[in-house]
Design a protein around this motif. Structure first.
Motif, PDB file in Angstrom:
ATOM      1  N   SER A  28       0.825  -1.205   0.000  1.00 43.12           N
ATOM      2  CA  SER A  28       0.000   0.000   0.000  1.00 43.12           C
ATOM      3  C   SER A  28       0.858   1.253   0.000  1.00 43.12           C
ATOM      4  N   LEU A  29       1.914   1.241   0.776  1.00 46.16           N
ATOM      5  CA  LEU A  29       2.813   2.400   0.807  1.00 46.16           C
ATOM      6  C   LEU A  29       3.507   2.601  -0.535  1.00 46.16           C
ATOM      7  N   TYR A  42      -3.232   3.945  11.956  1.00 44.76           N
ATOM      8  CA  TYR A  42      -2.698   2.951  11.021  1.00 44.76           C
ATOM      9  C   TYR A  42      -3.731   2.560   9.967  1.00 44.76           C
ATOM     10  N   LEU A  86       1.309  14.019  -0.923  1.00 44.81           N
ATOM     11  CA  LEU A  86       0.302  12.999  -0.644  1.00 44.81           C
ATOM     12  C   LEU A  86      -0.933  13.260  -1.494  1.00 44.81           C
ATOM     13  N   TYR A 138      -5.620   3.866   2.536  1.00 42.03           N
ATOM     14  CA  TYR A 138      -5.526   5.106   1.767  1.00 42.03           C
ATOM     15  C   TYR A 138      -5.416   4.862   0.258  1.00 42.03           C
ATOM     16  N   THR A 146      -4.259   4.952   7.059  1.00 39.21           N
ATOM     17  CA  THR A 146      -3.108   4.891   6.154  1.00 39.21           C
ATOM     18  C   THR A 146      -3.104   3.594   5.345  1.00 39.21           C
TER      19      THR A 146
END
Length: 673
Positions: A68-69, A153, A95, A159, A156
Motif C-alpha cells: 500500500s505504501l 494505522y 500525498l 488510503y 493509512t
C-alpha cells in the motif's frame, strides 16, 4: 497380628471417614462431576477452540502494508509534480488527495465504500485482543497505546483504495483493481477458514466483517468497470475535466426550467388522508431532478448505517445467547429460591413440592424477556433508519433554502455564510459526529424501549393472560377515587371554561363570569397541583422519548433556541452548512464555469475563410466582435443579476469589484485628444 488387627480396626473408620469426605466432595462439586442434564449451548466461548486461518491477520498486514505504501508513492510520483520548487506542496511529490469533498464527483459510491471499510475496521479493533495486527499478544498495559496507534494505522492502510480513484488514470484503475481484489480475497479466505471464534459469540467475528466484505466486493467490481470505461471512452472533453461541471449545469437548467404552477394560489382541500401522505413523504427521501446530496452527507449516512448495524449486532449477540443459556440451565432449586423471594407466583410456596409448574413459569418469563429485548432492538433500528432518512430530507430542504439566500428559514437569526476557524473544524468532523450520534442514539433507545417493553409485558400482558392481580392492579384498584377525582376535575374545568367563562361573538371571544372564574381557580388549586404532578411525569416521559428518538438527527437541536449553540451536534451542523454553501454553491459554480468558458473558434475560422475580398476582411472584424461582445456582456449581466437575487450573501464579495469602473463589462470611453 494384634497390631495388624488393631491397625485394621483403626483404619476401617478412617476409610469410612474418607469415603464420607469423598461423598461430601462429590456432592459439593456435583455440577462439575455429573453429566449435564441440559446439553450445553453452542454459545459458550470455552467450547469453541481458537482458530488460526491460513493467512493470519499479522501476515496479511505485513505483506499488504508495504504494498500500500509503495502504491501510494508510485501514484504520487506518476501524477503530482513535473518540476521541482522550494515549496513542498508545489514542487516535490506530495500525498494524494483522498477525495474532493467540496466538489461533485462521479465516484461517490467508491468513496463511501472505502469509508465504510475504514469505520468497520475501527469497530472490530475496539473489541479485538490484538488492536494492531502487526503486534501480537501485547501486554495489558500497552494495549491502549496500540489502539491509539491503530486509529492512525488503518486510515493509512486503506488510503490507496481511495487515492486510486482520485488519480483518474488507467494505471491507477488497474492498481486499484488489484488492491481491492487482494483485500477481498484475503478477507473472504480468512472467514471461510475460521467462520467461528470464541469472542462474544461464535459467529460474531464473521458477522462483524460483513460490511467490510461487501464494501470490498463493491470496490472489486467498481475499479474494473472504471478501467474498462477508460479504454472504451474517447478523449475527455472540457466539461469532464472540471470536476462536477456537468452537475452544476444540470442544476442550473433545473432551476431555470421551473415555472409557477397554474392555480397555485387557490387553496387545495386537504383531508386526513392527504395530510397523512404528506407527513409520511416528509420522512422518505426521494431523488430530485437537478439536485444532488453533497459527498459529505453521503459519507455520513453510509457510516451511520454501518454504525447502527455494528451496534445492533453487538447488543444482540451479547444479551440474547446469555438469556437462552440461563433459560436452558434453569433448575428447580433456583426456582424454589425465586419462589421464596416472591419473584415467581406459586400455589403453595411454604411446601416445596413439585416445582414443575413454577419451572415452566420461570422459563416463560425468560422467553418473554428475550422477546421484549429483540422487539425493542428491532424497533430502535427502524426508528434510527427513519430518522436518518428524515435527516436527508431536512438536509436537502436547508441546502436549497440557503442556496436561495433564505438564511432565516434555516437559522433563527441571521448568519454570514463564510468560512471561519470553527466552521472548518465542524465541517471536518461532521461525518464523524453523525456516526457517533447514531451509535449513542441507538444505545439510548434500546435501554429506554427495553425497560418500557418489559414493564408493559410484566405489569399488563402477563397478569392479564394468567388472570392474577399484580401490585400495579392493586394500587390502581385502591386509588380509584383519586384517579376519578382528577378526571372529573379536568372535565369540569374544560366544560366550565367553554360554557361559563368564555363568551363567543361572531368576530371575537371574551372572558365572562370573572367572579366565578376566580372562585373556581382558588378552590381547584390543590387538585390542579396533583394534575400538574401527572403532567410533569408525562412531560418527562415525552421529552425523554423525543430526545432519544431524534438523538441521531443533527439538523435539529435538542435544546431551546436561546441555548442551542451548546448542542455540539447542531452546532457542528450549522457550521457545516456554512462551508458547503459558501464553497460549493452550485449556482455560483455554474456562473463561474460560464464566465470561464472559452469562445468557440469554429465560426471565426469559417468567417475568415469566406471573407475573400479585402473590404470585407477589413470591415467584418470590426462589426462582428462588437455585437458578440455586447451579447456576452448582456448574458453575463443577466447571469450575475440572477445569481445575486438568489444568493444575496455574495453581494459582500463584490464590494471591491464594484468600485472598479471596468467591472461588469463596463468599458472606459477612450480619452479625447
Amino acid at each position: 497380628m494384634a497390631a495388624n488387627n488393631s491397625g485394621g480396626m483403626h483404619s476401617a473408620p478412617l476409610d469410612n471417614d474418607f469415603a464420607g469426605a469423598d461423598d461430601l466432595v462429590s456432592d459439593w462439586y456435583i455440577y462439575e462431576t455429573m453429566e449435564p442434564a441440559v446439553p450445553q449451548d453452542d454459545t459458550f466461548s470455552s467450547v469453541i477452540p481458537e482458530c488460526d486461518p491460513t493467512i493470519s491477520p499479522r501476515l496479511y498486514h505485513i505483506c499488504m502494508a508495504p504494498v500500500s505504501l509503495a502504491v501510494l508513492l508510485g501514484l504520487s510520483l506518476l501524477v503530482k509534480r513535473r518540476r521541482l520548487h522550494r515549496s513542498c506542496w508545489n514542487g516535490i511529490p506530495g500525498l494524494l488527495s483522498p477525495a474532493n469533498f467540496l466538489e461533485e464527483e462521479g465516484n461517490r459510491g467508491l468513496v463511501a465504500a472505502v469509508f465504510g471499510i475504514l469505520f468497520s475496521s475501527l469497530c472490530v479493533l475496539i473489541l479485538d485482543k490484538d488492536p494492531l495486527p502487526l503486534i501480537t499478544h501485547p501486554s495489558q498495559s500497552s494495549r491502549e497505546y496500540w489502539k491509539i496507534l491503530a486509529l492512525l494505522y488503518y486510515p493509512t492502510f486503506y488510503y490507496p483504495l481511495i487515492a486510486c480513484a482520485t488519480v483518474r488514470h488507467r494505471v491507477s484503475y488497474l492498481v486499484g483493481s488489484l488492491l481491492s481484489w487482494c483485500h477481498c480475497v484475503v478477507h473472504i479466505w480468512q472467514k471461510v477458514d475460521c467462520p467461528q471464534s470464541p469472542k462474544i459469540y461464535r459467529y460474531y467475528s464473521t458477522l462483524s466483517y460483513v460490511p467490510i466484505i461487501l464494501c470490498l466486493v463493491f470496490l472489486s467490481l467498481w475499479y474494473p468497470a472504471l478501467l474498462i470505461r477508460s479504454f472504451t471512452r474517447q478523449e475527455e472533453t472540457l466539461d469532464k475535466e472540471v470536476t462536477g461541471r456537468g452537475y452544476y449545469k444540470k442544476y442550473l437548467k433545473a432551476v431555470l426550467s421551473k415555472r409557477p404552477r397554474k392555480g397555485s394560489s387557490t387553496k387545495m382541500e386537504e383531508n386526513l388522508l392527504s395530510r397523512l401522505q404528506m407527513y409520511l413523504r416528509s420522512y422518505m427521501y426521494t431523488p430530485e431532478e437537478g439536485f444532488r446530496i453533497p459527498l459529505k452527507l453521503v459519507l455520513s449516512m453510509t457510516t451511520a448505517v454501518i454504525a447502527v448495524y455494528q451496534v445492533a449486532l453487538l447488543l444482540l449477540v451479547t444479551v440474547v445467547p446469555t438469556i437462552e443459556i440461563i433459560r436452558a440451565g434453569m433448575t428447580k432449586d433456583i426456582v424454589m429460591l425465586l419462589v421464596q423471594f416472591g419473584l415467581v407466583p406459586s400455589d403453595n410456596p411454604a411446601v416445596p413440592g413439585d416445582m414443575e409448574k413454577e419451572l415452566n413459569t420461570v422459563k416463560y418469563y425468560l422467553w418473554s424477556l428475550e422477546v421484549c429485548y429483540i422487539c425493542s432492538l428491532v424497533l430502535c433500528c427502524l426508528l434510527t433508519f427513519t430518522m436518518l432518512l428524515r435527516t436527508l430530507v431536512m438536509h436537502r430542504k436547508n441546502l436549497k433554502a440557503l442556496y436561495q439566500g433564505a438564511v432565516l428559514d434555516v437559522f433563527y437569526k441571521a448568519h454570514i455564510l463564510r468560512p471561519s476557524r470553527r466552521a472548518i473544524v465542524c465541517w471536518m468532523s461532521f461525518a464523524s459526529f453523525q456516526t457517533a450520534f447514531a451509535c449513542l442514539g441507538l444505545l439510548i433507545q434500546q435501554v429506554i424501549f427495553f425497560i418500557c417493553s418489559v414493564a408493559f409485558t410484566f405489569l399488563f400482558v402477563i397478569p392479564l393472560q394468567s388472570g392474577m392481580n399484580t401490585y400495579l392492579f392493586k394500587v390502581i384498584r385502591n386509588m380509584w377515587p383519586f384517579w376519578l377525582t382528577l378526571v372529573v376535575a379536568v372535565i369540569v374545568q374544560n366544560l366550565a371554561a367553554h360554557y361559563q367563562f368564555l363568551e363567543q361573538h361572531p368576530l371575537q371571544k371574551e372572558l365572562t363570569n370573572r367572579r366565578a372564574l376566580y372562585i373556581v381557580t382558588y378552590l381547584l388549586f390543590p387538585i390542579n397541583v396533583l394534575v400538574g404532578v401527572l403532567a410533569g411525569v408525562w412531560r418527562m416521559i415525552i421529552s425523554g422519548l423525543y430526545n432519544a428518538i431524534h438523538f441521531c438527527q443533527l439538523d435539529i437541536s435538542l435544546l431551546n433556541r436561546s441555548v442551542e449553540t451548546f448542542d455540539p451536534g447542531y452546532h457542528a451542523y450549522c457550521h457545516y452548512l456554512k462551508i458547503e454553501v459558501s464553497q460549493s454553491h452550485p449556482m455560483m459554480k455554474a456562473f463561474c464555469f460560464l464566465l470561464l468558458q472559452p469562445p468557440k473558434p469554429e465560426r471565426q475560422q469559417g468567417l475568415r475563410a469566406s471573407n475573400v475580398e479585402e473590404g470585407i476582411q477589413l470591415m467584418q472584424p470590426k462589426k462582428a466582435p462588437l455585437s458578440r461582445a455586447r451579447l456576452k456582456r448582456s448574458r453575463a449581466r443577466w447571469w450575475l443579476a440572477y445569481t445575486l437575487l438568489n444568493n444575496p450573501s455574495l453581494m459582500a464579495c463584490r464590494k471591491t469589484a464594484l468600485s472598479d469602473p471596468t467591472a461588469n463589462g463596463i468599458q472606459l470611453s477612450p480619452t479625447k485628444p
